[in-house]
Each structure stands twice: as C-alpha cells, then as structure tokens.
Design a protein around this motif. Structure first.
Motif, PDB file in Angstrom:
ATOM      1  N   GLY B 345       6.276  26.235 -16.534  1.00 21.33           N
ATOM      2  CA  GLY B 345       6.132  27.370 -17.005  1.00 21.33           C
ATOM      3  C   GLY B 345       6.311  27.669 -18.407  1.00 21.33           C
ATOM      4  N   ASP B 346       6.778  26.488 -19.090  1.00 23.87           N
ATOM      5  CA  ASP B 346       7.216  26.921 -20.521  1.00 23.87           C
ATOM      6  C   ASP B 346       5.615  26.346 -21.225  1.00 23.87           C
ATOM      7  N   VAL B 347       4.680  25.969 -20.529  1.00 20.27           N
ATOM      8  CA  VAL B 347       3.511  25.963 -21.311  1.00 20.27           C
ATOM      9  C   VAL B 347       2.756  26.907 -21.728  1.00 20.27           C
ATOM     10  N   GLU B 348       2.509  26.706 -23.046  1.00 18.58           N
ATOM     11  CA  GLU B 348       1.948  28.292 -23.765  1.00 18.58           C
ATOM     12  C   GLU B 348       0.474  28.183 -23.803  1.00 18.58           C
ATOM     13  N   GLU B 386       8.078  21.121   8.749  1.00 19.76           N
ATOM     14  CA  GLU B 386       7.370  22.442   9.136  1.00 19.76           C
ATOM     15  C   GLU B 386       6.972  23.214   8.034  1.00 19.76           C
ATOM     16  N   ALA B 387       7.774  23.349   7.149  1.00 19.66           N
ATOM     17  CA  ALA B 387       7.303  24.413   5.984  1.00 19.66           C
ATOM     18  C   ALA B 387       6.253  23.481   5.232  1.00 19.66           C
ATOM     19  N   GLY B 388       5.318  24.183   4.815  1.00 17.08           N
ATOM     20  CA  GLY B 388       4.207  23.412   3.941  1.00 17.08           C
ATOM     21  C   GLY B 388       4.960  23.423   2.527  1.00 17.08           C
ATOM     22  N   SER B 389       4.344  22.784   1.487  1.00 15.52           N
ATOM     23  CA  SER B 389       4.690  22.780   0.177  1.00 15.52           C
ATOM     24  C   SER B 389       3.462  22.945  -0.626  1.00 15.52           C
ATOM     25  N   ILE B 390       3.611  23.906  -1.630  1.00 13.67           N
ATOM     26  CA  ILE B 390       2.491  23.926  -2.501  1.00 13.67           C
ATOM     27  C   ILE B 390       3.124  23.742  -3.921  1.00 13.67           C
ATOM     28  N   ARG B 391       2.400  23.155  -4.759  1.00 19.67           N
ATOM     29  CA  ARG B 391       2.759  23.013  -5.983  1.00 19.67           C
ATOM     30  C   ARG B 391       2.027  23.360  -7.025  1.00 19.67           C
ATOM     31  N   LEU B 392       2.609  24.181  -7.799  1.00 20.67           N
ATOM     32  CA  LEU B 392       1.533  24.943  -8.933  1.00 20.67           C
ATOM     33  C   LEU B 392       2.066  24.363 -10.390  1.00 20.67           C
ATOM     34  N   ALA B 393       1.540  23.615 -10.956  1.00 22.20           N
ATOM     35  CA  ALA B 393       2.070  22.891 -12.193  1.00 22.20           C
ATOM     36  C   ALA B 393       1.093  23.008 -13.321  1.00 22.20           C
ATOM     37  N   ALA B 394       1.688  23.458 -14.429  1.00 25.37           N
ATOM     38  CA  ALA B 394       0.904  23.318 -15.824  1.00 25.37           C
ATOM     39  C   ALA B 394       1.405  22.063 -16.468  1.00 25.37           C
ATOM     40  N   ARG B 395       0.307  21.583 -17.418  1.00 25.96           N
ATOM     41  CA  ARG B 395       0.640  20.859 -18.536  1.00 25.96           C
ATOM     42  C   ARG B 395      -0.357  20.791 -19.365  1.00 25.96           C
ATOM     43  N   VAL B 396      -0.092  20.197 -20.817  1.00 26.69           N
ATOM     44  CA  VAL B 396      -0.769  20.485 -21.854  1.00 26.69           C
ATOM     45  C   VAL B 396      -1.485  18.824 -21.911  1.00 26.69           C
ATOM     46  N   GLY B 398      -3.835  17.379 -24.587  1.00 23.75           N
ATOM     47  CA  GLY B 398      -4.611  17.755 -25.889  1.00 23.75           C
ATOM     48  C   GLY B 398      -4.540  19.151 -26.069  1.00 23.75           C
ATOM     49  N   ASP B 399      -6.070  19.685 -26.511  1.00 28.55           N
ATOM     50  CA  ASP B 399      -6.111  21.148 -26.622  1.00 28.55           C
ATOM     51  C   ASP B 399      -6.435  21.681 -25.208  1.00 28.55           C
ATOM     52  N   GLN B 400      -6.197  21.189 -24.087  1.00 29.38           N
ATOM     53  CA  GLN B 400      -6.361  21.746 -22.853  1.00 29.38           C
ATOM     54  C   GLN B 400      -5.224  21.971 -22.205  1.00 29.38           C
ATOM     55  N   VAL B 401      -5.145  22.889 -21.417  1.00 28.87           N
ATOM     56  CA  VAL B 401      -4.271  23.149 -20.258  1.00 28.87           C
ATOM     57  C   VAL B 401      -4.545  22.830 -19.043  1.00 28.87           C
ATOM     58  N   VAL B 402      -3.939  22.033 -18.210  1.00 34.37           N
ATOM     59  CA  VAL B 402      -4.131  21.591 -16.998  1.00 34.37           C
ATOM     60  C   VAL B 402      -3.327  22.361 -15.968  1.00 34.37           C
ATOM     61  N   ILE B 403      -4.104  23.062 -15.045  1.00 36.56           N
ATOM     62  CA  ILE B 403      -3.194  23.697 -13.887  1.00 36.56           C
ATOM     63  C   ILE B 403      -3.613  23.358 -12.641  1.00 36.56           C
ATOM     64  N   GLU B 404      -2.668  22.781 -11.947  1.00 32.31           N
ATOM     65  CA  GLU B 404      -2.983  22.240 -10.615  1.00 32.31           C
ATOM     66  C   GLU B 404      -2.446  23.167  -9.458  1.00 32.31           C
ATOM     67  N   GLN B 492      -7.624  21.701  -9.516  1.00 31.42           N
ATOM     68  CA  GLN B 492      -7.438  21.531 -10.808  1.00 31.42           C
ATOM     69  C   GLN B 492      -8.219  22.242 -11.650  1.00 31.42           C
ATOM     70  N   PHE B 493      -7.430  23.159 -12.590  1.00 33.49           N
ATOM     71  CA  PHE B 493      -8.132  24.040 -13.780  1.00 33.49           C
ATOM     72  C   PHE B 493      -7.885  23.053 -15.046  1.00 33.49           C
ATOM     73  N   ARG B 494      -8.983  22.926 -15.831  1.00 31.66           N
ATOM     74  CA  ARG B 494      -8.716  22.556 -17.220  1.00 31.66           C
ATOM     75  C   ARG B 494      -9.350  23.644 -18.178  1.00 31.66           C
ATOM     76  N   LEU B 495      -8.532  24.141 -18.868  1.00 35.90           N
ATOM     77  CA  LEU B 495      -8.945  25.228 -19.738  1.00 35.90           C
ATOM     78  C   LEU B 495      -8.506  25.277 -21.231  1.00 35.90           C
ATOM     79  N   PRO B 496      -9.369  25.611 -22.001  1.00 36.33           N
ATOM     80  CA  PRO B 496      -8.772  25.652 -23.473  1.00 36.33           C
ATOM     81  C   PRO B 496      -7.407  26.339 -23.706  1.00 36.33           C
ATOM     82  N   VAL B 497      -6.437  25.487 -24.255  1.00 34.88           N
ATOM     83  CA  VAL B 497      -5.165  26.193 -24.605  1.00 34.88           C
ATOM     84  C   VAL B 497      -5.390  27.540 -25.457  1.00 34.88           C
TER      85      VAL B 497
END
Lengths: 87, 630
Positions: B345-348, B386-396, B398-404, B492-497
């Motif tokens: 969440g701290d990825v800008e 029983e409970a499913g798990s979903i991981r929402l993660a962001a990381r930088v 290079g000049d891209q942000v990867v959101i999975e 996976q999203f790859r987007l420009p920061v």
C-alpha cells in the motif's frame, strides 16, 4: 571495597550498593576529589546515583553494562550540563 | 463535510489495518495504539456532524478496544465484532458520500452493533477509561519516541525498605530513554543525606504496557505511565505541527501538471531560435549565448516536469484500504468465505492511476470471488482451507508498478475457455485448437466471453474482463493472467508509475501531420518503384525475407486517397506483434512529448491515442496504430 580513592580519581568498581553511597558522599565532600571513574562499575545503587547527581562530580569512564553505558551515564551527563555553573 | 469524508475514510482504513494486525497478533501494541487513536479521532469528529449513530458505535468499539488493551482476556469473537463495526462505519461513509446522510436504519444498526461489541467482551465494560492523559509533563527529550513513558518517584524512605529504584528501572525491558532529576531541588545549605531518596526517574520503554507494569508491580503506587504517540502519527490524528503535508485540490494539481507539460514544449522552440540567430550574419555569439540559456532552461523545465510528476504520486493505500471490506461483503453475498491480504500500500503511483484503477481492480477481485473461488465444501474436499485467500499486492519494478491479484481458487481451465470461446463465436474451432493453454486463458480478456457457466448478479453486469484490459491499455500499461488448475489464478497489471514523456515520430500525409508512438515503430524505409505489388484492395511488398502488407496512413485516417509515390516512404510498425507498413509522405521529426489523453467529445474517437501541443502552439494528434488497422 567498591569505592576506591586512586590518587585524584574516585573509582567505583563492581557492584555499588546502598552502603557505598555513604562512603562516596563522605569522600566527595571531604577529599576534594571531583572526578569519578565508572569504567569498572557493574551496577549502581539508586542512592549512589543520587549522590553523583546531588554532589555533581565529573564523571568519566565507560562502563561495560549496556544499561549503565547507554542510559544511566548519558542521564548523569545531561544532568551535569543542565546544572548552573556555580553548583 | 467533504474534508470529514476524506479524513474519515483514512481513519476507518487505519482502524481496519490495526484490527487486521491485531487479529494476527493480539499483543501488537503498535497496532492497538493506531487502531485506538483512529477510532478515538473519528468518534470526536462525528460529534461535529451530528452523526449520533456513528458516534455511538465508535464509542462502544473504543470501550471494547480499551478493555482489550488494558489486558482483559480477549475472546476469539471480539476482533471479528470490531472488524464488522469498522466495516459498518465504512458503509455509512458510502451512504454519506452518496446521500449526504446516514441511512434511516443507522440508529438501530448502531445500537445493535454496539451491543454485539459489548457482548463479545463478556462482562460489560464499566467506567470508560479515557485514553490516559499523563498527569505530568512528559519531558521534551522524549519527543518522537514511542512506547510507554514512565515517571517513577520513589518514596523518600524507599532505601530503608530495600528498594533500589535504579535496579528496578534497569530491570524494565526495552528501555529506550532515561532521565534523572531531583524530586526537590538540592539544597546546598543543608548537609546531604545519602539515604533519603530524592530521585525522579523518567524513562521510556518500547515493551508492552503489561510487561512494564509488571516490572513496577512492587512500587506501583509510586509510578505513573503514559502512552507516547510518535510525532509523525500524532500529526495525522490531531494535526500536530510535525506533519508537513497539505491537501490540495486535485484540479489545481492537474493544472500545474499541464503547465509544466506546456513549458517543456514551449522551451522546445528556443533551440530553433538559437539556430536561426547563429545563421544570421554576425549572429554567431548571440546564437551561442541563446543556446547556453536554452540548455539551462531545458534542465530546469525537465526538473520541474519531473517534480510535478512526483507531486502527483500518491500511495495506493487509500485505494487498497477499501477492498478488504468489499471483498468480505461480496464473499458474503456469494455465500463464500474469503480474506483479502493487501501488500504494498505504500507504493506511490500517479494520482490519475489510483483514480482509474479502482473499478478494474474491483472487477478482478469480483471475478476471483465469483468464478475463481470454490464453495467451502469444494475447497474442503480439495484439501484447502475453507476460507479462500486473495492477495492484492503492489510493487515497483523500474518505472513500472506491478499490481497483482492472486487467488487460491480453482484456477482457469483452458479447455473450458476454448469451448466457450467457440460457442460464443469469439474464435473458430480450428483457431481455438491451435491456441496453447496460455493463449487460451488469455481469452478471458476477449470481448464477449463470460467465463462463468451461470451468469451471477455480481460479475454478470455486461462488464467483462475485456474492459479491464482496455482500462489497463488506456493507462499505458497491460494486464496478463496466469492460472494453475486447482491452485488459483493470478492477474497482473503492469502500469507506468508516472505520466512520462513519450517519444513520437512525426510524419506528414499531405498537409496533415501525425505523431506515431516510437515504441511501435520498427524502422522507416523508402521503397523503390516496382517493389510494391497490389494485392486485392491493398498493397504488399517484400522486405528482406518477409512480405509485409502496406496501407496508406492518409487513407486510414480518412483524409485522402493517394497513389503511391515514385520513392514511397513507409513506416514499418509492429501492430499486435505483426509488422505492417504504413505509407506516409514525409518523416518530419522525432520528439519527446507529454501525451494528453483525448477527452470530451473526442474521448472515444477510434484510432487516437491522444494529443500534444507543439512548440508552435499547434495541436498534433497521436495515432493508435493498433486501433486504426483493427
């Protein structure tokens, strides 16, 4: 003996207990020595700490115990700086 | 009120974060404090806006949390009850934003939830303990520290009782600061009495409150404690001086960004001016001087552009913070159990990105819950929790942000997708059979394909994953999916920061000029007459060992229909992986430009990536070749 007069230096050595506060006080008040070395000191009783605070000798030497070295010694030194110079 | 909505959301998110941390580790003092502070501040704000139900609910939650903090036995249900409460407050914020007031049933919901929270605690919490206001002035030396502040004033006769205040203090775990002073000033006129205690010991411990209190249990009547709030956090809660941030209207920020973009463009004209001056008789020195100034202005404008770009960077946390609740709500409505783990969440990223990502991410999460996540019984049979798990993660990267977004659900079955694509007419049987599994799974992004056998209320709104893909593309990025049958799916999203300058090739078709994104252009060439062969309605030519289709760019954009020239200039570009040649009249320039997305009436003009302002003030259209030849 954990309070030892060594020339112009008062050395506090090992564990300094309540009763050492009295000899320290007496030595500081009568011997004219105003330098206390803590390098061989392992622990200090509250009454000894209080005597150092109240009578304000110069304190030197770095004790090995982390508590003394990192917390107590800085607190003693801060106190000395805060003291008005005429005390 | 608008401010309250923004800050309230942040506080709700902070409380929710604290609670999730507490759910994992009950003794996480920092999380407890953060949570407590957020609830308390929020409760205070509700009073300003006559939101009685919300205040009531928060008050109850605060009571319960205070009891937990002060070491009352916690039951497994109480954190859940608190989470539900925070979710409720978040839902009310939705209502406030939408209708400007709480829903009619807020009062009763507030009371019911308040009861649940009280009940979860077992015994009702009696006298509410206000967050301890220290009864002494915490020394300024302790500013910026966090933990428990301790003030220990030993009794004057404590030495006679065998107490050693220093030894007691030394035994406290994780002491980070110590301060010694005299209870009454030393009086040099009286003989010094070494056996009357005259010490005041102030200290800070980073250990838990319970541990610290245990250390002082024999002298509890001589000790006071206070929770220290690190200055940086105090700022966010109480507007302290430590915080040096400012809320700025987004429109002004956008205007500033536009101006910085324009400056980059305006300074472009100087280079030409310098060249002109240099070519004047006797103008060499003037031209050189102009060039020097221009270089400096270049650097400054570049700097400004980059800085404004950074100003627009905001953390993803506020966006991410809303998803855990939405996931819980959606899962409940589907009769499934799922938990969202949020990381990064701290990825800008650029503010525009945050605004535009909300819907696509929500859609992917919905899909994961609706189509990916199995029923609890199925999961049990498969040996999963029983409970499913979903991981929402962001990381930088290079000049891209990867959101999975990764779930541990059933995964996507390539065979099912192939069959469905054929059935829905997306592909022919032969084409489908030719696709490998990766390409087949990628079909979920194809328009007109819904992967659930039964269209449910949630995902079946006529919005498919194709919208997610085009959203990612419009943000200058892409989205991909990988899946392992039985083990889950990862989108996976790859987007420009940040908004960046893009390189374009400026070409001319007759009088008109167009920009082509340089990253699509493979090469430029001139074709000797006779190399071009007409094929049906178009042309083709051979380049090295490949036959390339050739289309007229002017024709594509609809300005004119031209015959091929003697020495035809062509731009060879990769369009969806295939090289295509575009006939143009001239190559004009290569430029770095700030791309402006099309808006207003032109927002959906096909074939247009956006526009840019040129140094001479004219507008250049940047073409989207892939859309043009579609």
């Amino acid at each position: 003996m954990t309070v030892r007069l060594d020339g112009a230096v008062l050395r506090l050595e090992g564990s300094c207990h309540l009763e050492d506060a009295e000899s320290l006080t007496a030595l500081l008040q009568t011997s004219g020595v105003s330098l206390v070395d803590l390098s061989a000191c392992q622990s200090l009783h509250g009454a000894v700490v209080q005597a150092l605070l109240a009578l304000g000798p110069r304190v030197e030497g770095i004790p090995a115990s982390p508590f003394l070295r990192d917390l107590l010694l800085p607190a003693l030194l801060v106190k000395r700086q805060a003291k008005p110079s005429n005390l | 009120m608008a401010q309250f909505l923004v800050e309230g959301r942040e506080l709700v998110a902070e409380a929710a974060r604290g609670l999730s941390a507490l759910a994992l580790r009950r003794d996480d003092a920092a999380a407890m404090e953060a949570c407590f502070r957020a609830l308390h501040t929020l409760k205070g704000s509700t009073g300003l806006f006559d939101l009685e139900a919300m205040g009531q609910l928060l008050h109850a939650a605060e009571d319960r949390l205070a009891a937990l903090r002060d070491g009352q036995a916690s039951t497994p249900g109480d954190i859940d009850a608190l989470i539900e409460m925070v979710d409720q407050v978040d839902r009310w914020f939705d209502a406030l934003e939408r209708d400007g007031r709480l829903p009619a049933d807020a009062g009763s919901i507030g009371q019911a939830a308040a009861h649940r929270i009280r009940d979860a605690g077992g015994a009702p919490v009696m006298a509410e303990e206000q967050p301890a206001q220290p009864s002494w002035r915490i020394p300024p030396d302790f500013d910026g520290l966090s933990g428990i502040a301790i003030r220990y004033v030993p009794r004057p006769d404590c030495y006679y009782f065998g107490d050693d205040p220093i030894a007691i203090t030394a035994a406290i775990p994780q002491v980070t600061a110590l301060r010694l002073s005299a209870r009454v000033p030393w009086d040099s006129s009286e003989p010094y009495d070494p056996f009357t205690c005259n010490l005041v010991i102030e200290a800070v411990s980073a250990a838990g409150r319970a541990e610290v209190e245990a250390g002082f249990r024999l002298v509890a009547d001589q000790v006071a404690f206070a929770e220290l709030v690190p200055a940086a956090q105090a700022g966010s809660a109480g507007g302290g001086p430590a915080r040096r941030t400012l809320r700025v209207d987004a429109a002004r920020l956008d205007r500033l960004a536009d101006l910085a973009d324009d400056l980059v463009i305006a300074k472009g004209g100087l280079a030409e001016l310098a060249a002109q001056a240099e070519s004047l008789p006797g103008g060499h020195a003037l031209g050189q001087a102009l060039r020097l100034r221009q270089a400096r202005l270049d650097r400054l404008a570049g700097d400004l552009h980059a800085t404004v770009g950074r100003v627009r960077l905001v953390p993803l946390a506020p966006l991410f913070a809303r998803f855990p609740r939405l996931v819980r709500d959606i899962a409940r409505s589907l009769g499934k159990k799922a938990e969202l783990v949020v990381e990064g969440g701290d990825v800008e990223v650029d503010k525009a990105l945050v605004d535009a990502l909300s819907d696509p991410l929500l859609h992917v999460l919905r899909n994961a819950l609706d189509h990916g996540m199995e029923e609890a019984s199925t999961r049990r049979r498969a040996g999963k929790a029983e409970a499913g798990s979903i991981r929402l993660a962001a990381r930088v990267e290079g000049d891209q942000v990867v959101i999975e977004v990764a779930d541990d659900g059933a995964g996507i079955d390539a065979a099912t997708i192939r069959a469905l694509a054929v059935k829905r007419g997306v592909l022919t049987q032969e084409d489908a059979a030719r696709l490998d599994d990766v390409a087949a799974i990628d079909l979920i992004f194809a328009p007109g394909l819904s992967t659930a056998a039964a269209v449910t209320t949630l995902s079946g709104r006529g919005v498919g994953m194709d919208v997610v893909r085009s959203a990612a593309a419009s943000l200058g990025g892409r989205v991909t999916v990988t899946s392992a049958a039985g083990r889950g799916t990862q989108v996976q999203f790859r987007l420009p920061v940040a908004m960046t300058l893009i390189q374009i090739l400026v070409v001319a078709c007759g009088e008109e000029r167009y920009g082509l994104p340089l990253d699509a252009v493979v090469e430029t060439a001139r074709l000797a007459p006779g190399r071009v062969v007409p094929i049906r309605a178009g042309w083709a030519f051979q380049l090295r060992d490949q036959v390339l289709p050739l289309v007229g760019l002017g024709e594509l954009v609809g300005t004119r229909r031209a015959a091929l020239a003697e020495s035809q200039r062509v731009v060879i570009a990769k369009v969806r992986g295939e090289p295509i040649a575009f006939a143009v009249d001239a190559f004009v320039d290569r430029l770095d430009i700030a791309l402006r997305p099309m808006n207003g009436l032109l927002a959906h003009a096909p074939g247009m990536l956006g526009t840019t302002l040129l140094a001479d003030g004219s507008v250049l259209m940047i073409l989207d070749l892939a859309e043009l030849v579609a």
